[in-house]
Design a protein around this motif. Structure first.
Motif, PDB file in Angstrom:
ATOM      1  N   VAL A  27      36.306  40.512  49.128  1.00 17.68           N
ATOM      2  CA  VAL A  27      37.627  40.529  49.760  1.00 17.68           C
ATOM      3  C   VAL A  27      37.482  40.423  51.275  1.00 17.68           C
ATOM      4  O   VAL A  27      38.145  39.608  51.931  1.00 17.68           O
ATOM      5  CB  VAL A  27      38.419  41.804  49.390  1.00 17.68           C
ATOM      6  N   GLY A  30      36.775  37.112  52.590  1.00 21.78           N
ATOM      7  CA  GLY A  30      37.809  36.102  52.355  1.00 21.78           C
ATOM      8  C   GLY A  30      37.603  35.297  51.089  1.00 21.78           C
ATOM      9  O   GLY A  30      38.430  34.457  50.753  1.00 21.78           O
ATOM     10  N   THR A  33      40.604  36.544  46.613  1.00 23.22           N
ATOM     11  CA  THR A  33      42.023  36.648  46.952  1.00 23.22           C
ATOM     12  C   THR A  33      42.870  36.897  45.709  1.00 23.22           C
ATOM     13  O   THR A  33      44.075  36.631  45.713  1.00 23.22           O
ATOM     14  CB  THR A  33      42.511  35.373  47.671  1.00 23.22           C
ATOM     15  N   ILE A  69      45.612  44.820  52.361  1.00 29.51           N
ATOM     16  CA  ILE A  69      45.885  43.514  51.771  1.00 29.51           C
ATOM     17  C   ILE A  69      47.383  43.392  51.524  1.00 29.51           C
ATOM     18  O   ILE A  69      48.077  44.398  51.352  1.00 29.51           O
ATOM     19  CB  ILE A  69      45.103  43.290  50.460  1.00 29.51           C
ATOM     20  N   ALA A  89      40.276  32.041  42.349  1.00 33.83           N
ATOM     21  CA  ALA A  89      40.717  32.907  43.448  1.00 33.83           C
ATOM     22  C   ALA A  89      40.070  34.290  43.380  1.00 33.83           C
ATOM     23  O   ALA A  89      39.950  34.968  44.400  1.00 33.83           O
ATOM     24  CB  ALA A  89      42.239  33.035  43.448  1.00 33.83           C
ATOM     25  N   ARG A 127      46.232  38.518  50.151  1.00 31.76           N
ATOM     26  CA  ARG A 127      45.528  38.048  51.348  1.00 31.76           C
ATOM     27  C   ARG A 127      45.113  39.254  52.158  1.00 31.76           C
ATOM     28  O   ARG A 127      45.783  40.295  52.147  1.00 31.76           O
ATOM     29  CB  ARG A 127      46.387  37.095  52.171  1.00 31.76           C
TER      30      ARG A 127
END
Length: 136
Positions: A27, A30, A33, A69, A89, A127
């Motif tokens: 996480v 990046g 997600t 997040i 993802a 995100r």
């Protein structure tokens, strides 16, 4: 009920050990997600499903906040209907949806919550908002 950090609901990935550390690193980098949870766990914990725009405190294996997040999307669906886009993802390097399903079946089996193709899951997209320091 899940832990609250500064008034926010918490978000915990995997089990509270090195698995969580590794998932949190994905996480923070990046790469991760999205995540998938069992709808039954939300019911057992008397928690509502996340919603787009909600800000959550990502916790480490010791229950300490390591990031914030923001939820970007939520889908409830049978386990067999989780899509490649969601699997990708999740950022864990699965080569196919089939491989992802096998790994998640093993994980939930170890936890004593076996799944089948009809088991309802919660697919959460998110995100990273803030990823350094502690948010307690």
């Amino acid at each position: 009920m899940w832990a609250r950090v500064d008034g926010r609901r918490s978000f915990e990935l995997g089990t509270a050990d090195e698995m969580r550390t590794g998932l949190n690193e994905l996480v923070l980098s990046g790469r991760k997600t999205a995540s998938t949870g069992l709808l039954a766990v939300y019911t057992e914990e008397a928690e509502g499903v996340e919603y787009p725009g909600e800000t959550l405190a990502l916790l480490d294996k010791d229950g300490v906040g390591v990031a914030l997040i923001e939820v970007t999307g939520v889908a409830l669906k049978p386990f067999a209907e989780v899509t490649w886009d969601h699997v990708e993802a999740e950022g864990e390097g699965h080569a196919s949806v089939r491989e992802w399903r096998a790994g998640h079946r093993r994980y939930w089996d170890r936890l004593g919550t076996p799944v089948d193709d009809r088991t309802m899951v919660v697919c959460v997209g998110f995100r990273l908002i803030e990823g350094s320091g502690t948010h307690r």
